[in-house]
Motif scaffolding. Structure first.
Motif, PDB file in Angstrom:
ATOM      1  N   SER A 240       0.851  -1.191   0.000  1.00 20.83           N
ATOM      2  CA  SER A 240       0.000   0.000   0.000  1.00 20.83           C
ATOM      3  C   SER A 240       0.882   1.235   0.000  1.00 20.83           C
ATOM      4  CB  SER A 240      -0.910   0.026   1.236  1.00 20.83           C
ATOM      5  OG  SER A 240      -1.703  -1.129   1.322  1.00 20.83           O
ATOM      6  N   SER A 241       0.380   2.293  -0.628  1.00 21.03           N
ATOM      7  CA  SER A 241       1.144   3.543  -0.669  1.00 21.03           C
ATOM      8  C   SER A 241       0.201   4.722  -0.515  1.00 21.03           C
ATOM      9  CB  SER A 241       1.918   3.670  -1.990  1.00 21.03           C
ATOM     10  OG  SER A 241       1.025   3.685  -3.091  1.00 21.03           O
ATOM     11  N   ASN A 242       0.751   5.831  -0.020  1.00 20.44           N
ATOM     12  CA  ASN A 242      -0.028   7.063   0.092  1.00 20.44           C
ATOM     13  C   ASN A 242       0.887   8.257  -0.073  1.00 20.44           C
ATOM     14  OD1 ASN A 242       0.555   8.470   2.954  1.00 20.44           O
ATOM     15  ND2 ASN A 242       0.618   6.230   3.233  1.00 20.44           N
ATOM     16  N   ALA A 243       0.337   9.340  -0.571  1.00 22.80           N
ATOM     17  CA  ALA A 243       1.093  10.586  -0.737  1.00 22.80           C
ATOM     18  C   ALA A 243       0.136  11.764  -0.575  1.00 22.80           C
ATOM     19  CB  ALA A 243       1.764  10.636  -2.106  1.00 22.80           C
ATOM     20  N   SER A 244       0.576  12.794   0.151  1.00 26.38           N
ATOM     21  CA  SER A 244      -0.233  13.992   0.377  1.00 26.38           C
ATOM     22  C   SER A 244       0.657  15.224   0.313  1.00 26.38           C
ATOM     23  CB  SER A 244      -0.931  13.943   1.744  1.00 26.38           C
ATOM     24  OG  SER A 244      -1.763  12.816   1.866  1.00 26.38           O
ATOM     25  N   ALA A 245       0.069  16.339  -0.088  1.00 22.46           N
ATOM     26  CA  ALA A 245       0.807  17.599  -0.168  1.00 22.46           C
ATOM     27  C   ALA A 245      -0.120  18.758   0.157  1.00 22.46           C
ATOM     28  CB  ALA A 245       1.410  17.788  -1.557  1.00 22.46           C
ATOM     29  N   VAL A 246       0.428  19.765   0.828  1.00 25.03           N
ATOM     30  CA  VAL A 246      -0.278  21.018   1.099  1.00 25.03           C
ATOM     31  C   VAL A 246       0.644  22.159   0.678  1.00 25.03           C
ATOM     32  CG1 VAL A 246      -1.309  22.518   2.835  1.00 25.03           C
ATOM     33  CG2 VAL A 246      -1.521  20.033   3.054  1.00 25.03           C
TER      34      VAL A 246
ATOM     35  N   ASN B 256      -3.225   4.083  -2.546  1.00 28.64           N
ATOM     36  CA  ASN B 256      -3.510   2.814  -3.208  1.00 28.64           C
ATOM     37  C   ASN B 256      -3.322   1.746  -2.142  1.00 28.64           C
ATOM     38  OD1 ASN B 256      -3.156   0.330  -4.754  1.00 28.64           O
ATOM     39  ND2 ASN B 256      -3.062   1.661  -6.554  1.00 28.64           N
ATOM     40  N   VAL B 257      -4.414   1.102  -1.724  1.00 31.13           N
ATOM     41  CA  VAL B 257      -4.401   0.334  -0.479  1.00 31.13           C
ATOM     42  C   VAL B 257      -4.787  -1.124  -0.716  1.00 31.13           C
ATOM     43  CG1 VAL B 257      -5.312   0.189   1.869  1.00 31.13           C
ATOM     44  CG2 VAL B 257      -5.044   2.422   0.778  1.00 31.13           C
ATOM     45  N   PHE B 258      -3.968  -2.011  -0.185  1.00 33.12           N
ATOM     46  CA  PHE B 258      -4.260  -3.443  -0.162  1.00 33.12           C
ATOM     47  C   PHE B 258      -5.335  -3.700   0.887  1.00 33.12           C
ATOM     48  CE2 PHE B 258      -3.311  -7.369   2.267  1.00 33.12           C
ATOM     49  CZ  PHE B 258      -3.584  -8.317   1.290  1.00 33.12           C
ATOM     50  N   GLY B 259      -6.475  -4.265   0.454  1.00 33.55           N
ATOM     51  CA  GLY B 259      -7.576  -4.500   1.378  1.00 33.55           C
ATOM     52  C   GLY B 259      -7.675  -5.921   1.887  1.00 33.55           C
ATOM     53  N   GLY B 260      -7.023  -6.850   1.194  1.00 31.69           N
ATOM     54  CA  GLY B 260      -7.096  -8.236   1.624  1.00 31.69           C
ATOM     55  C   GLY B 260      -8.497  -8.801   1.473  1.00 31.69           C
ATOM     56  N   ILE B 261      -8.792  -9.838   2.236  1.00 29.73           N
ATOM     57  CA  ILE B 261     -10.099 -10.494   2.223  1.00 29.73           C
ATOM     58  C   ILE B 261     -10.864 -10.078   3.475  1.00 29.73           C
ATOM     59  CG2 ILE B 261     -11.313 -12.698   2.221  1.00 29.73           C
ATOM     60  CD1 ILE B 261      -8.871 -13.905   0.838  1.00 29.73           C
TER      61      ILE B 261
END
Length: 653
Positions: A405-411, A426-431
């Motif tokens: 999973s990855s994440n990115a944010s900017a202000v 973009n997130v791995f949710g599994g079962i």
């Protein structure tokens, strides 16, 4: 609640949502919210990944202390709570069911997949010292299952109850509401000495069925609630703090067989629901530099006992642990590295010999960086790796899945008073575990309706946020676009692709001893690219359409009064689905007055409020079935209470 950092950050309490008063002032790291000064203990509140976060202020927590989740999130168009009673109340964030957010209480993960006609979200606002919602994009350290964001709740500590220099004290709240004759009493007692702390809390509420806006009694809505919290802690002179907490909440009463429905003519049944959370946490309150560790271990259990199929009982359990260290490269640049473990089960019993259970175990590693390259730019980014083992309830089904999973944010501050922010994950949710009441013996009911795990896939989500905020004097304006997509989401009909999208608008005007704020949210939920009804969105979202919230508050210091009101409204909404109807519009007005006698007389506050002032007959848009109207005799929407007059007295000692 103080910041660890001394950065002169602007508090974006809710980008485009305006939970806190939008005009804030930093002086000695104290934030002014509404006309009331409070402190805020989110050391990451300035981070880019919290730019779109929603914070419930202390003043709002205080106002909701004797209420429920609907009161807690009142005034927020982006957070909708449907269902007129706690057992039926489900929370939707930007149109997404909170089942799809990583929810923690005192660091303990909550497993809320219980009977789909009931809710295990009966969190007591009177226990809470802070509530934060991260819609859509959540950081890597939020934990697994943050496919559509996160919710972080912390219960009260001794320091929240006692003034500096006091070693013993507390408060008692007493309330009465005429609609249903509901009486509530809550008492908190706190003590501390030589670094040791102890806190106890107990709440009891009881009452009869309420009447809706048409004057009809809503059967199955009686109040029978209990909530308790015990918290023990010790903090050394060096800042090493160990805290143990245990809380339990129960809701018992005669309900409709489907508790989130209105009365359909069937006999009422006894629902017994219980939520238990136990937590042990360690942190160094003086942590900094390259060594700022924390650790937690916890257990939570939610039980719904309702004789729908035989003597049915559904239980979900979670055991979780987390360790992490924050590397402080400067006051504004950190790196969080850690690992977490979660084991969750979903169990169903029918009261005879049948029992079925699903289980999953997840181990994760995470890293999250939060930096400020310049005074005008804030960045945040993170990675997670998760490994999950899943065991099905039938045919000895097992599977192991993993993902990144990855994440990115900017202000970025474009100009003085004007900022833009963006976030992506973009997130791995599994079962996901099944609703435990869905684990009943289907084959005994119909051989063609047996369980089938073939084709079960690991879910994955993408979240997008783009927003802007502008402050000019006493005015603030905000706007935000959002989108969440979950692919291969689990459902009874096999894997589906779920999507919610929309926007938030907000405006606040603060004139010092009062404020007015408004927010508007438009959202729509889709399955496989098509607008659908609330049944198809079950466990993932709700067709909410257009939601409006307005609040006004004025302080009258010379009279020791605080007066105000709010409007909750929804515009008519039609998904266009053939077998549904247009969900009707409604506008509900609430007013209140709060009197605080001079402290030289008694440390008391008396609040009187009238909710649903004009006795509107309606069901909240987030209540299941508003898009079906009267099409089906087996489904009657659970209406909200009609005009309700309440008096609340708070005494501090």
């Amino acid at each position: 609640m103080a910041y660890k950092s001394n950065s002169a950050a602007r508090l974006l309490c809710s980008t485009a949502l305006s939970i806190c008063a939008a005009t804030t002032a930093f002086a000695q790291n104290v934030v002014s919210l509404d006309p009331i000064e409070v402190q805020r203990a989110d050391p990451l509140g300035d981070a880019a990944d919290h730019a779109a976060s929603v914070y419930v202020s202390e003043a709002e927590l205080e106002r909701a202390a004797m209420g429920d989740l609907k009161d807690l999130f009142a005034g927020l168009s982006s957070v909708s709570v449907g269902g007129g009673i706690p057992i039926a109340q489900k929370i939707f964030v930007n149109g997404v069911d909170m089942l799809n957010l990583a929810v923690t209480v005192d660091g303990v993960s909550q497993n809320n997949r219980v009977f789909h006609h009931a809710s295990s979200n009966a969190f007591d606002p009177g226990l809470m010292k802070s509530v934060r919602v991260d819609p859509g994009v959540a950081a890597a350290d939020a934990g697994p299952n943050a496919v559509a964001g996160a919710v972080v709740m912390e219960t009260v500590d001794v320091a929240d109850i006692l003034e500096d220099g006091d070693n013993f004290g507390g408060n008692t709240r007493i309330s009465f509401s005429d609609n249903g004759g509901t009486a509530t009493i809550a008492t908190t007692v706190a003590a501390r000495k030589d670094g040791y702390e102890a806190l106890g809390y107990f709440k009891r509420a009881s009452g009869d069925n309420y009447t809706d806006g048409s004057g009809e009694e809503e059967l199955g809505t009686e109040t029978d609630l209990q909530s308790a919290l015990v918290k023990l802690a010790h903090e050394s002179d060096a800042g090493h703090r160990i805290e143990f907490s245990a809380q339990k909440a129960s809701d018992s009463g005669l309900r409709n067989p489907k508790a989130n429905f209105g009365y359909t003519g069937s006999d009422l049944i006894q629902y017994d629901t219980t939520r238990t959370t136990i937590a042990l946490q360690y942190e160094n309150t003086n942590g900094g530099g390259m060594w700022d560790p924390s650790a937690s271990i916890g257990f939570s259990e939610n039980t719904v006992d309702a004789p729908n199929y035989e003597d049915s009982q559904g239980t979900t359990r979670t055991l979780n642990a987390k360790v992490q260290n924050v590397f402080h490269f400067s006051d504004v640049s950190t790196l969080t590295v850690g690992a977490d473990f979660i084991n969750q089960t979903s169990n169903y019993k029918d009261g005879t010999t049948f029992e079925a259970e699903e289980e999953k175990t997840n181990f994760g590693l995470f890293v999250q960086a939060r930096v400020e390259p310049t005074e005008r730019l804030k960045l945040s980014g993170g990675l997670r790796a998760d490994w999950q083992d899943f065991s099905g309830a039938y045919d000895d089904y097992e599977d192991s899945v993993s993902g990144l999973s990855s994440n990115a944010s900017a202000v970025y501050e474009v100009a003085p008073g004007l900022t833009v922010n963006a976030g992506y994950s973009n997130v791995f949710g599994g079962i996901q575990l099944a609703d435990n009441y869905d684990l009943w013996d289907r084959a005994a009911y119909s051989p063609t309706y047996d369980w089938d795990y073939s084709g079960l896939e690991s879910a994955r989500s993408e979240n997008f946020i783009l927003g802007t905020d502008y402050t000019a004097g006493d005015w603030t304006l905000g706007a935000e676009l959002f989108k969440t997509q979950i692919t291969d989401a689990r459902s009874d009909d096999g894997n589906i692709d779920f999507e919610t999208r929309g926007f938030n608008l907000s405006s606040t005007y603060d004139w010092g001893n009062g404020f007015a704020r408004a927010s508007f949210t438009r959202s729509e939920g889709l399955i496989d690219g098509e607008l659908v009804a609330s049944y198809d969105l079950l466990d993932y979202g709700m067709p909410l359409g257009d939601i409006i919230a307005l609040e006004v508050q004025q302080e009258l210091p010379n009279a020791n009064l605080l007066v105000g009101g709010s409007i909750d409204a929804a515009l008519a909404y039609d998904t266009g689905v053939a077998y549904t109807v247009e969900a009707p519009a409604y506008t509900v007005v609430n007013v209140f007055a709060e009197y605080t006698p001079p402290t030289s007389l008694v440390n008391m506050t008396i609040r009187a409020e009238i909710n649903n002032l004009f006795d509107v007959d309606y069901a909240d848009r987030a209540t299941y079935g508003s898009d079906y109207g009267d099409l089906y005799s087996s489904l009657t929407t659970l209406d909200e209470p009609g005009r309700t007059i309440s008096v609340i007295a708070t005494i501090e000692f």
